[in-house]
Design a protein around this motif. Structure first.
Motif, short mmCIF file in Angstrom:
data_model
loop_
_atom_site.label_atom_id
_atom_site.label_comp_id
_atom_site.label_asym_id
_atom_site.label_seq_id
_atom_site.Cartn_x
_atom_site.Cartn_y
_atom_site.Cartn_z
N MET A 1 0.83 -1.20 0.00
CA MET A 1 0.00 0.00 0.00
C MET A 1 0.87 1.25 0.00
SD MET A 1 -3.47 0.56 0.79
CE MET A 1 -4.39 2.01 1.14
N THR A 2 2.17 1.12 0.13
CA THR A 2 3.03 2.30 0.17
C THR A 2 3.08 3.03 -1.17
OG1 THR A 2 4.97 0.99 -0.39
CG2 THR A 2 4.50 1.33 1.96
N GLY A 3 2.72 2.36 -2.27
CA GLY A 3 2.73 3.00 -3.58
C GLY A 3 1.58 3.96 -3.79
N PHE A 4 0.57 3.90 -2.95
CA PHE A 4 -0.61 4.74 -3.13
C PHE A 4 -0.75 5.83 -2.06
CE2 PHE A 4 -1.74 0.76 -5.27
CZ PHE A 4 -2.00 1.26 -6.54
N GLU A 5 0.35 6.20 -1.43
CA GLU A 5 0.27 7.22 -0.39
C GLU A 5 -0.10 8.58 -0.95
OE1 GLU A 5 3.68 7.38 2.07
OE2 GLU A 5 3.54 5.29 2.67
N TRP A 6 0.24 8.84 -2.21
CA TRP A 6 -0.07 10.13 -2.81
C TRP A 6 -1.56 10.30 -3.09
CZ3 TRP A 6 -2.20 9.98 -7.69
CH2 TRP A 6 -2.08 8.77 -8.38
N LEU A 7 -2.34 9.21 -2.94
CA LEU A 7 -3.79 9.28 -3.16
C LEU A 7 -4.56 9.66 -1.90
CD1 LEU A 7 -4.53 6.27 -5.51
CD2 LEU A 7 -4.70 8.69 -6.05
N LYS A 8 -3.87 9.88 -0.80
CA LYS A 8 -4.57 10.27 0.43
C LYS A 8 -5.23 11.63 0.22
CE LYS A 8 -1.63 7.75 3.61
NZ LYS A 8 -0.66 7.84 4.70
N PRO A 9 -6.43 11.83 0.78
CA PRO A 9 -7.15 13.09 0.55
C PRO A 9 -6.36 14.34 0.97
CG PRO A 9 -8.60 11.47 1.54
CD PRO A 9 -7.23 10.88 1.53
N GLY A 10 -5.63 14.25 2.04
CA GLY A 10 -4.86 15.42 2.50
C GLY A 10 -3.79 15.82 1.51
N ILE A 11 -3.14 14.84 0.92
CA ILE A 11 -2.08 15.12 -0.04
C ILE A 11 -2.67 15.67 -1.33
CG2 ILE A 11 -0.27 14.05 -1.44
CD1 ILE A 11 0.22 12.14 0.92
N VAL A 12 -3.77 15.08 -1.79
CA VAL A 12 -4.41 15.55 -3.02
C VAL A 12 -4.93 16.97 -2.84
CG1 VAL A 12 -6.32 15.15 -4.61
CG2 VAL A 12 -4.96 13.23 -3.82
#
Length: 73
Positions: A1-12
């Motif tokens: 799941m580390t590959g999808f950290e940029w999809l977190k709402p706060g980051i987006v």
């Protein structure tokens, strides 16, 4: 799941906020430069087909964009 950290709402949402701030700073700086010049930039470029001014304004836009991107990064 580390590959999808940029999809977190706060980051987006943070990325979208920084993009909007960057566009606003860019637009405000272009308006200020337009007011400082003795003629209307858009009118000179579009109606009078001033290619040299278009190149100068384009390079100025790239420079301002790089400055804004560096400041946000």
């Amino acid at each position: 799941m580390t590959g999808f950290e940029w999809l977190k709402p706060g980051i987006v949402l943070g990325s979208i906020l920084y993009a909007v701030i960057g566009v606003l700073v860019f637009w405000i700086s272009f308006v200020i430069i337009d007011k400082l010049t003795p003629y209307k930039l858009w009118e000179e470029i579009v109606e009078h087909k001033n290619l040299a001014l278009a190149i100068v304004v384009g390079s100025m836009c790239i420079s301002i964009g790089l400055i804004v991107a560096s400041a946000i990064h």
